[in-house]
Scaffold this motif. Sequence first.
Motif, PDB file in Angstrom:
ATOM      1  N   ASP A   1       0.843  -1.195   0.000  1.00  0.00           N
ATOM      2  CA  ASP A   1       0.000   0.000   0.000  1.00  0.00           C
ATOM      3  C   ASP A   1       0.887   1.256   0.000  1.00  0.00           C
ATOM      4  O   ASP A   1       1.758   1.419   0.843  1.00  0.00           O
ATOM      5  CB  ASP A   1      -0.874  -0.020   1.262  1.00  0.00           C
ATOM      6  CG  ASP A   1      -1.737   1.213   1.300  1.00  0.00           C
ATOM      7  OD1 ASP A   1      -1.986   1.754   0.221  1.00  0.00           O
ATOM      8  OD2 ASP A   1      -2.099   1.652   2.403  1.00  0.00           O
TER       9      ASP A   1
ATOM     10  N   GLY B   1      -0.401   4.330   0.140  1.00  0.00           N
ATOM     11  CA  GLY B   1      -1.083   5.468   0.779  1.00  0.00           C
ATOM     12  C   GLY B   1      -1.800   6.333  -0.242  1.00  0.00           C
ATOM     13  O   GLY B   1      -2.428   7.323   0.092  1.00  0.00           O
TER      14      GLY B   1
ATOM     15  N   ARG C   1      -4.464   6.429  -3.704  1.00  0.00           N
ATOM     16  CA  ARG C   1      -5.548   5.684  -4.353  1.00  0.00           C
ATOM     17  C   ARG C   1      -5.697   6.193  -5.777  1.00  0.00           C
ATOM     18  O   ARG C   1      -5.686   7.406  -5.997  1.00  0.00           O
ATOM     19  CB  ARG C   1      -6.848   5.940  -3.588  1.00  0.00           C
ATOM     20  CG  ARG C   1      -8.040   5.264  -4.196  1.00  0.00           C
ATOM     21  CD  ARG C   1      -8.469   4.155  -3.378  1.00  0.00           C
ATOM     22  NE  ARG C   1      -9.703   3.543  -3.897  1.00  0.00           N
ATOM     23  CZ  ARG C   1     -10.421   2.786  -3.123  1.00  0.00           C
ATOM     24  NH1 ARG C   1     -10.087   2.628  -1.864  1.00  0.00           N
ATOM     25  NH2 ARG C   1     -11.480   2.200  -3.588  1.00  0.00           N
TER      26      ARG C   1
ATOM     27  N   GLU D   1      -4.727   8.678   0.261  1.00  0.00           N
ATOM     28  CA  GLU D   1      -5.665   7.982   1.151  1.00  0.00           C
ATOM     29  C   GLU D   1      -5.075   7.897   2.554  1.00  0.00           C
ATOM     30  O   GLU D   1      -5.777   7.958   3.544  1.00  0.00           O
ATOM     31  CB  GLU D   1      -5.900   6.576   0.594  1.00  0.00           C
ATOM     32  CG  GLU D   1      -7.151   5.926   1.118  1.00  0.00           C
ATOM     33  CD  GLU D   1      -7.491   4.698   0.290  1.00  0.00           C
ATOM     34  OE1 GLU D   1      -6.603   3.857   0.071  1.00  0.00           O
ATOM     35  OE2 GLU D   1      -8.636   4.601  -0.145  1.00  0.00           O
ATOM     36  N   ASP D   2      -3.728   7.759   2.615  1.00  0.00           N
ATOM     37  CA  ASP D   2      -3.094   7.639   3.940  1.00  0.00           C
ATOM     38  C   ASP D   2      -1.863   8.553   3.978  1.00  0.00           C
ATOM     39  O   ASP D   2      -0.758   8.137   3.595  1.00  0.00           O
ATOM     40  CB  ASP D   2      -2.687   6.181   4.189  1.00  0.00           C
ATOM     41  CG  ASP D   2      -2.135   6.019   5.601  1.00  0.00           C
ATOM     42  OD1 ASP D   2      -1.875   4.882   6.016  1.00  0.00           O
ATOM     43  OD2 ASP D   2      -1.950   7.066   6.279  1.00  0.00           O
ATOM     44  N   PRO D   3      -2.037   9.815   4.406  1.00  0.00           N
ATOM     45  CA  PRO D   3      -0.934  10.791   4.365  1.00  0.00           C
ATOM     46  C   PRO D   3       0.325  10.329   5.102  1.00  0.00           C
ATOM     47  O   PRO D   3       1.431  10.692   4.729  1.00  0.00           O
ATOM     48  CB  PRO D   3      -1.539  12.029   5.042  1.00  0.00           C
ATOM     49  CG  PRO D   3      -3.020  11.839   5.000  1.00  0.00           C
ATOM     50  CD  PRO D   3      -3.271  10.363   4.981  1.00  0.00           C
ATOM     51  N   LYS D   4       0.120   9.460   6.089  1.00  0.00           N
ATOM     52  CA  LYS D   4       1.295   9.036   6.891  1.00  0.00           C
ATOM     53  C   LYS D   4       2.279   8.241   6.034  1.00  0.00           C
ATOM     54  O   LYS D   4       3.445   8.116   6.364  1.00  0.00           O
ATOM     55  CB  LYS D   4       0.817   8.189   8.074  1.00  0.00           C
ATOM     56  CG  LYS D   4      -0.057   8.950   9.072  1.00  0.00           C
ATOM     57  CD  LYS D   4      -0.357   8.148  10.326  1.00  0.00           C
ATOM     58  CE  LYS D   4      -1.280   6.954  10.065  1.00  0.00           C
ATOM     59  NZ  LYS D   4      -2.629   7.360   9.547  1.00  0.00           N
ATOM     60  N   LYS D   5       1.795   7.678   4.929  1.00  0.00           N
ATOM     61  CA  LYS D   5       2.689   6.824   4.130  1.00  0.00           C
ATOM     62  C   LYS D   5       3.514   7.623   3.119  1.00  0.00           C
ATOM     63  O   LYS D   5       4.346   7.058   2.404  1.00  0.00           O
ATOM     64  CB  LYS D   5       1.861   5.753   3.408  1.00  0.00           C
ATOM     65  CG  LYS D   5       1.227   4.806   4.408  1.00  0.00           C
ATOM     66  CD  LYS D   5       0.860   3.506   3.845  1.00  0.00           C
ATOM     67  CE  LYS D   5       0.415   2.569   4.980  1.00  0.00           C
ATOM     68  NZ  LYS D   5      -0.313   1.417   4.498  1.00  0.00           N
TER      69      LYS D   5
ATOM     70  N   ASP E   1      -3.489  17.463   0.762  1.00  0.00           N
ATOM     71  CA  ASP E   1      -4.484  16.531   1.305  1.00  0.00           C
ATOM     72  C   ASP E   1      -5.858  16.830   0.730  1.00  0.00           C
ATOM     73  O   ASP E   1      -6.145  17.919   0.320  1.00  0.00           O
ATOM     74  CB  ASP E   1      -4.548  16.720   2.830  1.00  0.00           C
ATOM     75  CG  ASP E   1      -3.667  15.654   3.490  1.00  0.00           C
ATOM     76  OD1 ASP E   1      -3.404  15.747   4.684  1.00  0.00           O
ATOM     77  OD2 ASP E   1      -3.253  14.752   2.742  1.00  0.00           O
TER      78      ASP E   1
ATOM     79  N   SER F   1     -11.604   5.635   3.471  1.00  0.00           N
ATOM     80  CA  SER F   1     -10.180   5.309   3.731  1.00  0.00           C
ATOM     81  C   SER F   1      -9.880   5.235   5.238  1.00  0.00           C
ATOM     82  O   SER F   1     -10.678   5.684   6.037  1.00  0.00           O
ATOM     83  CB  SER F   1      -9.294   6.378   3.101  1.00  0.00           C
ATOM     84  OG  SER F   1      -9.757   7.641   3.455  1.00  0.00           O
TER      85      SER F   1
END
Lengths: 97, 27
Positions: A3, A5, A7, A28-32, A39, B27
């Motif tokens: 993944d 992060g 999409r 989808e996952d800012p931490k990644k 954002d 998500s």
Amino acid sequence: AEDTGLRVELAEEDDCSNSSLALRLWVEDPKKLKGKHKDNEAIEFSFNLETDTPEEVAYEMVKSGFFHESDSKAVAKSIRDRVTLIKKTREKKPPGC
Amino acid sequence: SSLTQVVHSAGRRFIVSPVPESRLRES
């Protein structure tokens, strides 16, 4: 697939009539992600299955300031994974979908 | 709409718009 992060999805129904697709990418996952990015914003773009490469689109997104250079590989990978899936789906469907 | 921004890079057009709320919840 690992993944990233990010999409990527079809922005419009794939009618299989030509090699050009409308895709939409968002975080989808800012931490990644390593670098700064926007954002909650989706980036819609066209992708030609015959002439474009995920790396080239990722590079243009970095150049346009959507993502940091350190995330260009993740952006390219996300686009590549989706495009590969779309190509496989097209192979399974009858010509012209 | 005013929320959509169009950016051109090397002949490619990027259309930037807010991610639909529904997709964020997913998500």
